[in-house]
Design a protein around this motif. Structure first.
Motif, mmCIF file in Angstrom:
data_model
loop_
_atom_site.group_PDB
_atom_site.id
_atom_site.type_symbol
_atom_site.label_atom_id
_atom_site.label_comp_id
_atom_site.label_asym_id
_atom_site.label_seq_id
_atom_site.Cartn_x
_atom_site.Cartn_y
_atom_site.Cartn_z
ATOM 1 N N ASP A 215 0.849 -1.187 0.000
ATOM 2 C CA ASP A 215 0.000 0.000 0.000
ATOM 3 C C ASP A 215 0.888 1.242 0.000
ATOM 4 O O ASP A 215 1.688 1.446 0.914
ATOM 5 C CB ASP A 215 -0.905 -0.017 1.238
ATOM 6 C CG ASP A 215 -1.850 1.179 1.296
ATOM 7 O OD1 ASP A 215 -1.899 1.949 0.314
ATOM 8 O OD2 ASP A 215 -2.533 1.335 2.319
ATOM 9 N N LEU A 216 0.745 2.074 -1.044
ATOM 10 C CA LEU A 216 1.573 3.270 -1.164
ATOM 11 C C LEU A 216 0.927 4.509 -0.552
ATOM 12 O O LEU A 216 1.487 5.606 -0.638
ATOM 13 C CB LEU A 216 1.876 3.545 -2.644
ATOM 14 C CG LEU A 216 2.703 2.500 -3.389
ATOM 15 C CD1 LEU A 216 2.867 2.902 -4.855
ATOM 16 C CD2 LEU A 216 4.061 2.305 -2.748
ATOM 17 N N SER A 217 -0.233 4.352 0.074
ATOM 18 C CA SER A 217 -0.981 5.525 0.527
ATOM 19 C C SER A 217 -0.292 6.286 1.643
ATOM 20 O O SER A 217 -0.561 7.472 1.862
ATOM 21 C CB SER A 217 -2.387 5.120 0.977
ATOM 22 O OG SER A 217 -2.325 4.216 2.066
ATOM 23 N N THR A 218 0.609 5.628 2.369
ATOM 24 C CA THR A 218 1.337 6.308 3.442
ATOM 25 C C THR A 218 2.844 6.362 3.159
ATOM 26 O O THR A 218 3.637 6.612 4.064
ATOM 27 C CB THR A 218 1.102 5.600 4.789
ATOM 28 O OG1 THR A 218 1.554 4.243 4.698
ATOM 29 C CG2 THR A 218 -0.372 5.616 5.156
ATOM 30 N N LEU A 265 -5.133 10.775 -4.003
ATOM 31 C CA LEU A 265 -5.079 12.169 -4.426
ATOM 32 C C LEU A 265 -4.686 13.101 -3.278
ATOM 33 O O LEU A 265 -3.916 14.050 -3.472
ATOM 34 C CB LEU A 265 -6.447 12.581 -5.003
ATOM 35 C CG LEU A 265 -6.552 14.011 -5.530
ATOM 36 C CD1 LEU A 265 -5.545 14.242 -6.650
ATOM 37 C CD2 LEU A 265 -7.966 14.291 -6.021
ATOM 38 N N ASN A 266 -5.177 12.831 -2.059
ATOM 39 C CA ASN A 266 -4.863 13.742 -0.948
ATOM 40 C C ASN A 266 -3.371 13.748 -0.617
ATOM 41 O O ASN A 266 -2.793 14.792 -0.310
ATOM 42 C CB ASN A 266 -5.698 13.409 0.293
ATOM 43 C CG ASN A 266 -5.452 11.998 0.807
ATOM 44 O OD1 ASN A 266 -4.882 11.161 0.113
ATOM 45 N ND2 ASN A 266 -5.882 11.723 2.033
ATOM 46 N N LEU A 267 -2.716 12.579 -0.711
ATOM 47 C CA LEU A 267 -1.275 12.520 -0.478
ATOM 48 C C LEU A 267 -0.519 13.280 -1.570
ATOM 49 O O LEU A 267 0.389 14.074 -1.287
ATOM 50 C CB LEU A 267 -0.805 11.063 -0.432
ATOM 51 C CG LEU A 267 0.713 10.839 -0.351
ATOM 52 C CD1 LEU A 267 1.276 11.429 0.934
ATOM 53 C CD2 LEU A 267 1.045 9.360 -0.444
ATOM 54 N N ASP A 269 -1.649 15.612 -3.519
ATOM 55 C CA ASP A 269 -1.964 17.034 -3.422
ATOM 56 C C ASP A 269 -1.047 17.708 -2.399
ATOM 57 O O ASP A 269 -0.511 18.807 -2.637
ATOM 58 C CB ASP A 269 -3.432 17.202 -3.016
ATOM 59 C CG ASP A 269 -4.001 18.536 -3.447
ATOM 60 O OD1 ASP A 269 -3.792 18.919 -4.619
ATOM 61 O OD2 ASP A 269 -4.647 19.190 -2.616
ATOM 62 N N HIS A 270 -0.834 17.029 -1.279
ATOM 63 C CA HIS A 270 0.057 17.554 -0.249
ATOM 64 C C HIS A 270 1.495 17.633 -0.765
ATOM 65 O O HIS A 270 2.221 18.615 -0.499
ATOM 66 C CB HIS A 270 -0.019 16.669 0.996
ATOM 67 C CG HIS A 270 0.918 17.073 2.089
ATOM 68 N ND1 HIS A 270 0.785 18.242 2.803
ATOM 69 C CD2 HIS A 270 2.036 16.453 2.583
ATOM 70 C CE1 HIS A 270 1.758 18.339 3.688
ATOM 71 N NE2 HIS A 270 2.524 17.275 3.576
ATOM 72 N N GLN A 271 1.920 16.617 -1.529
ATOM 73 C CA GLN A 271 3.283 16.614 -2.059
ATOM 74 C C GLN A 271 3.486 17.731 -3.080
ATOM 75 O O GLN A 271 4.559 18.339 -3.130
ATOM 76 C CB GLN A 271 3.591 15.257 -2.693
ATOM 77 C CG GLN A 271 3.794 14.145 -1.673
ATOM 78 C CD GLN A 271 4.223 12.855 -2.354
ATOM 79 O OE1 GLN A 271 3.398 12.120 -2.883
ATOM 80 N NE2 GLN A 271 5.511 12.602 -2.353
ATOM 81 N N VAL A 272 2.465 17.982 -3.911
ATOM 82 C CA VAL A 272 2.576 19.088 -4.863
ATOM 83 C C VAL A 272 2.738 20.404 -4.120
ATOM 84 O O VAL A 272 3.568 21.253 -4.487
ATOM 85 C CB VAL A 272 1.350 19.134 -5.803
ATOM 86 C CG1 VAL A 272 1.378 20.405 -6.660
ATOM 87 C CG2 VAL A 272 1.318 17.908 -6.709
ATOM 88 N N ILE A 295 -5.974 12.575 -11.593
ATOM 89 C CA ILE A 295 -4.873 13.316 -12.199
ATOM 90 C C ILE A 295 -5.324 14.685 -12.702
ATOM 91 O O ILE A 295 -4.610 15.683 -12.578
ATOM 92 C CB ILE A 295 -4.240 12.489 -13.363
ATOM 93 C CG1 ILE A 295 -3.098 13.245 -14.040
ATOM 94 C CG2 ILE A 295 -5.276 12.117 -14.409
ATOM 95 C CD1 ILE A 295 -1.885 13.387 -13.199
ATOM 96 N N ARG A 296 -6.541 14.765 -13.216
ATOM 97 C CA ARG A 296 -7.032 16.030 -13.751
ATOM 98 C C ARG A 296 -7.273 17.046 -12.635
ATOM 99 O O ARG A 296 -6.919 18.221 -12.754
ATOM 100 C CB ARG A 296 -8.287 15.782 -14.573
ATOM 101 C CG ARG A 296 -7.969 15.032 -15.880
ATOM 102 C CD ARG A 296 -9.057 14.048 -16.282
ATOM 103 N NE ARG A 296 -8.616 13.221 -17.419
ATOM 104 C CZ ARG A 296 -7.924 12.091 -17.295
ATOM 105 N NH1 ARG A 296 -7.594 11.648 -16.083
ATOM 106 N NH2 ARG A 296 -7.552 11.407 -18.350
#
Length: 578
Positions: A215-218, A265-267, A269-272, A295-296
């Protein structure tokens, strides 16, 4: 004398070395290439996250009049041989010969068996290693097979530089999934030269399981260091996914990273937002960026400043309005399309899932959005390829040029189309692992057909692989442990490969140009990737019949047809696909 680069860097990790295990993390290529590799940067950060370890980076030095200087770390300009551990991060087959150069420059015996207990422990990881490490096996103490996030902590909990080396390696091989110690495995061969079996020493597993993060979510993955001296100048790279659902039969990433995993997406978004605090350039990295859910939305959110997004890969069948708008706003000058083959038949052979109409429509859409230049990728030498299939590449490029020109009219500027032609290399753990590679002379002829066919086409440039380097890539990708003798001979010949092939007692064509029998045991099959060999063979046979297969559903609960997700529920539609 300081010979390593002194680049401008932001984000360097500096820790006191006193009382800590010291690791020299080495990328076997020059600084510019290594620092463009997000995986290398990630391993650097992960190792330094372990409190009792300090990790510094090193690269293959630039040559100085044919002489290569000692390999020094970037952070402290310390020779790598002074560290407790030398850890190579290897992504590509053609970087493998540099490993021998670096070891010799460090004054270390090349053979792992000849390195004493007091010398640094030599490790290697990276995607090359968990495809087929065997040609490099005699030179490495232990390989780490799998993803760094799942390996680094278990490995470095055991590593103790004061321990006797053989006992330490035995503990790693027995106790840590994903650790492969070549000294504990002995290959046996049939009279015809094919591999008969690999005999493990007592107490070590017969197969080594490649480990992954389920799981890559964290688990965020992004640039650790920003520097202008990379392919992506001062760009904050963010990995959005691993693996690809489309199952192109030549692509190892689509098989060894199954099932494909996407970050939420929330992860991202935080990284961006984190990246925006450092630079206005954000690079989204993954084998299937355009498949990312959200992605959009990620690219269209207002962040209070102009953000220039770049994408490592976008499929021609996925270019819709929001993605095009993101490219336009980022003032992208060149967009990439990868048909990979010129004819519809060949795209069915490789299971590309992209039609000519997709390619032409994408061309029109990109040019209409103001993106002036296109890069178009093709492969030659694919299984079942005919002369007509090669000519079809020329024909498709001309149709792309026609759409390109038609859409460019009225804009006052005609951009350029760059055609990139690469040579197919059969890779382990893909359906094409049984296939033979085209001979160099045939690949040269096919490249010449494409170059001649497009020579008079204005605003079209052709860049082609050098077939002899593709041959070397195939030799290392498909070789067994005996290929190490060829690598050693080439090292002694200072990289003169024609001389090496001629003088070698081992025939390199045996590995490169020979189609494998269905039942042949491959040198890399001691690695458990989770994927069924029978599934790959079925896919190969479907390729020979030009029959496509459905994409991976990327949902372990829905499918177990390839074996990776076996043990979960299989719905009837998945059972019958392909």
């Amino acid at each position: 004398m300081v010979v390593n680069p002194a680049p401008v860097e932001r984000g360097v990790i500096r820790k006191p070395a006193a009382g800590r295990l010291r690791v020299a993390l080495v990328y076997p290529h020059h600084y510019h290439v290594g620092m463009s590799n997000l995986g290398f940067q990630t391993v650097y950060r992960l190792i330094n996250d372990v409190d009792h370890i300090v990790c510094e980076r090193a690269f293959l030095p630039e040559q100085d009049g044919g002489k290569i200087h000692r390999v020094l770390t970037v952070e402290s300009q310390t020779p790598i041989e002074d560290f407790d551990i030398i850890a190579f991060s290897i992504s590509y087959e053609n970087d493998v010969p540099a490993v021998l150069t670096i070891l010799e420059t460090a004054g270390l015996p090349l053979s792992a068996a000849r390195r004493g207990a007091t010398l640094p422990l030599v490790l290697a990881g990276g995607v090359f290693c968990f495809l087929n490490p065997e040609p490099l096996a005699p030179f490495i103490d232990a390989f780490l097979l799998g993803e760094a996030e799942a390996l680094i902590h278990p490995v470095f909990e055991i590593l103790d530089p004061r321990a006797e080396k053989r006992e330490l390696l035995m503990a790693l091989a027995r106790e840590v999934p994903g650790v492969y110690v070549p000294a504990f495995y002995t290959p046996r061969y049939h009279g015809d030269g094919t591999l008969a079996a690999v005999d493990p020493a007592a107490g070590v597993p017969a197969t080594v399981k490649r480990v992954m993060v389920p799981d890559l979510s964290t688990v965020p993955t992004a640039s650790t260091i920003l520097t202008p001296d990379t392919t992506f100048e001062n760009t904050y790279l963010i990995e959005v996914s691993r693996g690809c659902p489309h199952g192109c039969r030549f692509c190892s990433a689509g098989y060894v990273y199954r099932p494909p995993r996407f970050r939420p997406l929330n992860l991202l978004d935080h990284q961006v937002d984190e990246g925006c605090a450092l630079t206005d350039r954000i690079g989204l990295v993954g084998a299937a960026v355009s498949d990312l859910p959200g992605i959009r939305e990620l690219c269209s959110r207002d962040r209070g400043r102009d953000i220039h997004f770049a994408f490592s890969s976008l499929r021609a069948d996925a270019l819709d309005g929001p993605l095009i708008e993101a490219l336009r706003k980022s003032r992208v000058k060149t967009a990439t399309i990868a048909p990979d083959a010129g004819s519809e038949r060949m795209r069915r052979v490789i299971n590309k899932g992209v039609t000519e109409d997709h390619v032409l429509t994408a061309t029109e859409t990109l040019v209409a959005a103001g993106i002036p230049n296109l890069k178009v990728y093709f492969m030659i030498g694919l299984p079942t390829e005919t002369d007509d299939d090669v000519t079809a590449i020329v024909d498709l490029v001309k149709r792309i040029k026609h759409r390109f020109l038609k859409t460019s009219r009225g804009k006052g500027h005609m951009g350029e189309i760059t055609v990139s032609v690469s040579c197919f290399v059969p890779k382990p753990f893909t359906p094409f692992q049984w296939a033979a590679m085209d001979e160099v002379r045939i690949l040269k002829r096919k490249i010449k057909v494409i170059q001649s066919g497009l020579r008079k086409t204005a605003n079209v440039r052709v860049h082609a692989d050098v077939p002899r380097w593709a041959y070397l890539q195939a030799l290392i990708a498909r070789g067994d442990r005996r290929v190490a003798e060829i690598l050693l001979l080439a090292h002694r010949n200072r990289g003169n490969w024609p001389q090496t092939y001629k003088a070698s007692a081992i025939n390199p064509h045996f590995y490169v140009h020979r189609e494998r029998e269905p039942e042949e045991h491959f040198p890399w099959e001691f690695i458990d990737q989770g994927i069924d060999r029978a599934y790959l063979l079925k896919e190969y046979r479907q390729a020979l019949d030009a029959r496509p297969s459905a994409p991976c559903p990327a949902d372990p609960s829905r499918c177990s047809i390839c074996g990776v997700c076996k043990g979960t529920a299989v719905n009837s539609s998945c059972r019958n696909r392909g």
